[in-house]
Design a protein around this motif. Structure first.
Motif, PDB file in Angstrom:
ATOM      1  N   TYR A   1      -5.106  12.818   2.112  1.00 21.09           N
ATOM      2  CA  TYR A   1      -4.107  12.214   1.228  1.00 21.09           C
ATOM      3  C   TYR A   1      -2.671  12.433   1.708  1.00 21.09           C
ATOM      4  CZ  TYR A   1      -6.513   9.953  -2.634  1.00 21.09           C
ATOM      5  OH  TYR A   1      -7.227   9.053  -3.397  1.00 21.09           O
ATOM      6  N   GLU A   2      -2.513  13.123   2.861  1.00 27.01           N
ATOM      7  CA  GLU A   2      -1.179  13.143   3.467  1.00 27.01           C
ATOM      8  C   GLU A   2      -0.765  11.729   3.856  1.00 27.01           C
ATOM      9  OE1 GLU A   2      -4.162  14.304   6.715  1.00 27.01           O
ATOM     10  OE2 GLU A   2      -3.786  14.814   4.617  1.00 27.01           O
ATOM     11  N   TYR A   3      -1.758  10.867   4.129  1.00 27.53           N
ATOM     12  CA  TYR A   3      -1.461   9.462   4.419  1.00 27.53           C
ATOM     13  C   TYR A   3      -0.913   8.757   3.174  1.00 27.53           C
ATOM     14  CZ  TYR A   3      -3.984   9.834   8.856  1.00 27.53           C
ATOM     15  OH  TYR A   3      -4.373  10.189  10.122  1.00 27.53           O
ATOM     16  N   VAL A   4      -1.416   9.133   2.008  1.00 24.07           N
ATOM     17  CA  VAL A   4      -0.926   8.545   0.757  1.00 24.07           C
ATOM     18  C   VAL A   4       0.517   8.977   0.521  1.00 24.07           C
ATOM     19  CG1 VAL A   4      -1.240   8.434  -1.742  1.00 24.07           C
ATOM     20  CG2 VAL A   4      -3.237   8.423  -0.220  1.00 24.07           C
ATOM     21  N   LEU A   5       0.814  10.242   0.801  1.00 19.70           N
ATOM     22  CA  LEU A   5       2.188  10.735   0.647  1.00 19.70           C
ATOM     23  C   LEU A   5       3.138   9.975   1.566  1.00 19.70           C
ATOM     24  CD1 LEU A   5       4.246  12.801  -0.482  1.00 19.70           C
ATOM     25  CD2 LEU A   5       3.624  14.280   1.449  1.00 19.70           C
ATOM     26  N   VAL A   6       2.781   9.884   2.838  1.00 17.50           N
ATOM     27  CA  VAL A   6       3.639   9.179   3.799  1.00 17.50           C
ATOM     28  C   VAL A   6       3.732   7.698   3.434  1.00 17.50           C
ATOM     29  CG1 VAL A   6       3.869   8.461   6.216  1.00 17.50           C
ATOM     30  CG2 VAL A   6       3.225  10.813   5.671  1.00 17.50           C
ATOM     31  N   GLY A   7       2.610   7.109   3.017  1.00 13.59           N
ATOM     32  CA  GLY A   7       2.628   5.706   2.607  1.00 13.59           C
ATOM     33  C   GLY A   7       3.564   5.470   1.436  1.00 13.59           C
ATOM     34  N   THR A   8       3.601   6.423   0.496  1.00 15.19           N
ATOM     35  CA  THR A   8       4.503   6.306  -0.653  1.00 15.19           C
ATOM     36  C   THR A   8       5.959   6.374  -0.204  1.00 15.19           C
ATOM     37  OG1 THR A   8       2.833   7.365  -2.061  1.00 15.19           O
ATOM     38  CG2 THR A   8       5.085   7.267  -2.906  1.00 15.19           C
ATOM     39  N   PHE A   9       6.257   7.267   0.744  1.00 14.79           N
ATOM     40  CA  PHE A   9       7.612   7.332   1.285  1.00 14.79           C
ATOM     41  C   PHE A   9       7.976   6.026   1.988  1.00 14.79           C
ATOM     42  CE2 PHE A   9       7.767  11.970   0.754  1.00 14.79           C
ATOM     43  CZ  PHE A   9       9.110  12.136   0.441  1.00 14.79           C
ATOM     44  N   VAL A  10       7.023   5.452   2.713  1.00 17.51           N
ATOM     45  CA  VAL A  10       7.276   4.177   3.396  1.00 17.51           C
ATOM     46  C   VAL A  10       7.629   3.095   2.374  1.00 17.51           C
ATOM     47  CG1 VAL A  10       6.211   2.304   4.732  1.00 17.51           C
ATOM     48  CG2 VAL A  10       5.870   4.684   5.431  1.00 17.51           C
ATOM     49  N   LEU A  11       6.931   3.083   1.245  1.00 20.16           N
ATOM     50  CA  LEU A  11       7.215   2.094   0.195  1.00 20.16           C
ATOM     51  C   LEU A  11       8.611   2.305  -0.389  1.00 20.16           C
ATOM     52  CD1 LEU A  11       3.771   2.011  -1.668  1.00 20.16           C
ATOM     53  CD2 LEU A  11       4.689   0.317  -0.077  1.00 20.16           C
ATOM     54  N   ILE A  12       8.996   3.554  -0.582  1.00 16.46           N
ATOM     55  CA  ILE A  12      10.344   3.861  -1.075  1.00 16.46           C
ATOM     56  C   ILE A  12      11.389   3.380  -0.085  1.00 16.46           C
ATOM     57  CG2 ILE A  12      11.973   5.791  -1.330  1.00 16.46           C
ATOM     58  CD1 ILE A  12      10.668   5.451  -3.874  1.00 16.46           C
TER      59      ILE A  12
ATOM     60  N   LEU B   1      -7.623   4.412   2.172  1.00 20.32           N
ATOM     61  CA  LEU B   1      -7.918   5.512   1.255  1.00 20.32           C
ATOM     62  C   LEU B   1      -7.868   5.051  -0.193  1.00 20.32           C
ATOM     63  CD1 LEU B   1      -5.915   8.428   2.917  1.00 20.32           C
ATOM     64  CD2 LEU B   1      -8.404   8.232   2.755  1.00 20.32           C
ATOM     65  N   LEU B   2      -7.024   4.065  -0.462  1.00 20.46           N
ATOM     66  CA  LEU B   2      -6.913   3.480  -1.787  1.00 20.46           C
ATOM     67  C   LEU B   2      -7.203   1.992  -1.679  1.00 20.46           C
ATOM     68  CD1 LEU B   2      -3.554   5.118  -2.980  1.00 20.46           C
ATOM     69  CD2 LEU B   2      -5.867   5.932  -3.441  1.00 20.46           C
ATOM     70  N   SER B   3      -7.581   1.370  -2.784  1.00 22.88           N
ATOM     71  CA  SER B   3      -7.817  -0.073  -2.784  1.00 22.88           C
ATOM     72  C   SER B   3      -6.496  -0.814  -2.623  1.00 22.88           C
ATOM     73  CB  SER B   3      -8.490  -0.487  -4.092  1.00 22.88           C
ATOM     74  OG  SER B   3      -7.635  -0.226  -5.185  1.00 22.88           O
ATOM     75  N   TRP B   4      -6.585  -2.097  -2.293  1.00 23.83           N
ATOM     76  CA  TRP B   4      -5.364  -2.879  -2.091  1.00 23.83           C
ATOM     77  C   TRP B   4      -4.538  -2.959  -3.371  1.00 23.83           C
ATOM     78  CZ3 TRP B   4      -4.234  -7.098  -5.035  1.00 23.83           C
ATOM     79  CH2 TRP B   4      -5.279  -7.686  -5.740  1.00 23.83           C
ATOM     80  N   TRP B   5      -5.238  -3.091  -4.519  1.00 25.02           N
ATOM     81  CA  TRP B   5      -4.493  -3.198  -5.775  1.00 25.02           C
ATOM     82  C   TRP B   5      -3.814  -1.878  -6.142  1.00 25.02           C
ATOM     83  CZ3 TRP B   5      -5.976   0.197  -9.491  1.00 25.02           C
ATOM     84  CH2 TRP B   5      -7.282   0.688  -9.441  1.00 25.02           C
ATOM     85  N   ALA B   6      -4.414  -0.745  -5.733  1.00 23.21           N
ATOM     86  CA  ALA B   6      -3.791   0.552  -5.999  1.00 23.21           C
ATOM     87  C   ALA B   6      -2.496   0.692  -5.204  1.00 23.21           C
ATOM     88  CB  ALA B   6      -4.752   1.683  -5.652  1.00 23.21           C
ATOM     89  N   TRP B   7      -2.511   0.240  -3.941  1.00 20.96           N
ATOM     90  CA  TRP B   7      -1.289   0.280  -3.131  1.00 20.96           C
ATOM     91  C   TRP B   7      -0.226  -0.646  -3.714  1.00 20.96           C
ATOM     92  CZ3 TRP B   7       0.044   3.984  -0.108  1.00 20.96           C
ATOM     93  CH2 TRP B   7      -0.904   4.702   0.624  1.00 20.96           C
ATOM     94  N   VAL B   8      -0.640  -1.796  -4.208  1.00 17.82           N
ATOM     95  CA  VAL B   8       0.315  -2.730  -4.818  1.00 17.82           C
ATOM     96  C   VAL B   8       0.953  -2.097  -6.058  1.00 17.82           C
ATOM     97  CG1 VAL B   8       0.543  -4.908  -6.082  1.00 17.82           C
ATOM     98  CG2 VAL B   8      -0.706  -4.844  -3.919  1.00 17.82           C
TER      99      VAL B   8
END
Length: 266
Positions: free
Chosen positions: A132-143, A195-202
Motif C-alpha cells: 500500500y506504499e503504492y497507494v500512498l504515492v498514488g494519492t500524492f500523485v493525484l494531489i 491494488l484498488l479498483s478503477w472506481w476506487a482510484w476515481v
C-alpha cells in the motif's frame, strides 16, 4: 535563479524524497513524516502565535503507537471522529466574516486534532496492507496533478472566483480543471497499480480534489488572520512545508476513512 526554476527544483526534490522513502523503508518514511510534522507544527503554531510542546510529543508517541503496536479499533475510530469534527468546524468557519472561532480560543485542539492526526493517517496507509506504499504515492500523485492543473487552468482560463474573500486567485475553472485532470490520471494509476479498483482510484481523485482545495482555503484563512503570505520560507518558491502540504494534510483523514471503508466492504 528565476522563481519558476527555484519552485521546480524544490518541488522535484520534494517529490523524489517522498517517493524514495516510501519504497526504500517504512522507517525512513516515518522519519521523513516526523520531520515534516515537526516543521508543519512549528509553522502552524507561528500562524496561531502559540507555543506548546505537547503537540510535538503527541506526534512522536502516536506515530509509534499507530505504526508499531496492535491498534485498538475503538481508539482509532474515536481519534478519526474527533479529527473529523475539528475539520468540519474549520470548513464551517470558512464562511465566517471575521476570525475563525476555534482559531482564537482552542489552539491546543487545533494542533492535536488537525496537524498531528493528518500526519499519522498518512503514515498508516503503507502499513494498512501489503504494497500500500503504492497507494500512498498514488494519492500524492493525484494531489500534485490536481494542484498543478488547477493552477494552469485557473491562470489561463479562470474567470469565475471560487472563494474570492479568502483566496482571490482561485477560480471555479481552475478547480474543475484540477479535478478532471486528477480523475484522468487516477485511471492511469489504476492501469499500472492494480491494488484498488478503477472506481476506487476515481473516488480517491475526487476526494483529494475537493478536500485538498478546501484544505488550501482553510490554510489561506489562517494566513490571512496571521497577516502573512507564506507559513514559512524553508522551501524556495513554495514558502513553508505547511504551504506545500496543506492540501494533503487536510484530505488525508478522508482518504484514510475511504481506504477503511473499501476494506470493510470488500
Amino acid at each position: 535563479m528565476s522563481e519558476i526554476l527555484k519552485r521546480s527544483i524544490t518541488g522535484a526534490l520534494y517529490i523524489i524524497i517522498i517517493v524514495s522513502t516510501a519504497f526504500l523503508s517504512h522507517y525512513l518514511l516515518l522519519l521523513f513524516f516526523a520531520i515534516v510534522g515537526f516543521i508543519c507544527l512549528k509553522e502552524f503554531q507561528n500562524l496561531l502565535k502559540f507555543r506548546n510542546i505537547i503537540s510535538y510529543v503527541s506526534l512522536v508517541v502516536l506515530l509509534y503507537y499507530f505504526n508499531f503496536t496492535e491498534v485498538y479499533l475503538p481508539l482509532l475510530i474515536t481519534y478519526l471522529a474527533m479529527t473529523l469534527v475539528v475539520k468540519i468546524f474549520l470548513l464551517k468557519d470558512l464562511y465566517t466574516l471575521n476570525d475563525i472561532p476555534i482559531f482564537d480560543g482552542r489552539k491546543h485542539l487545533l494542533t492535536l486534532f488537525y496537524i498531528v492526526p493528518s500526519i499519522i493517517f498518512l503514515t498508516m496507509i503503507p502499513v494498512f496492507k501489503e504494497d500500500y506504499e503504492y497507494v500512498l504515492v498514488g494519492t500524492f500523485v493525484l494531489i500534485w496533478t490536481n494542484d498543478s492543473f488547477a493552477y494552469l487552468v485557473g491562470k489561463n482560463f479562470g474567470k469565475h472566483k471560487l472563494f474570492e474573500r479568502i483566496s482571490p486567485k482561485k477560480t471555479i475553472e481552475g478547480f474543475i480543471g484540477g479535478a478532471v485532470a486528477a480523475v484522468a490520471v487516477s485511471y492511469l494509476i489504476f492501469v499500472y497499480i492494480d491494488l484498488l479498483s478503477w472506481w476506487a482510484w476515481v473516488i480517491l481523485a475526487i476526494i483529494v480534489s475537493v478536500f485538498g482545495t478546501l484544505g488550501d482555503l482553510v490554510q489561506s484563512k489562517f494566513k490571512r488572520k496571521a497577516d502573512v503570505k507564506d507559513s514559512g520560507k524553508i522551501m524556495p518558491g513554495h514558502g513553508g512545508i505547511f504551504d506545500r502540504m496543506d492540501s494533503m494534510l487536510f484530505s488525508s483523514t478522508f482518504v484514510f476513512i475511504f481506504i477503511l471503508l473499501i476494506d470493510y466492504v470488500s
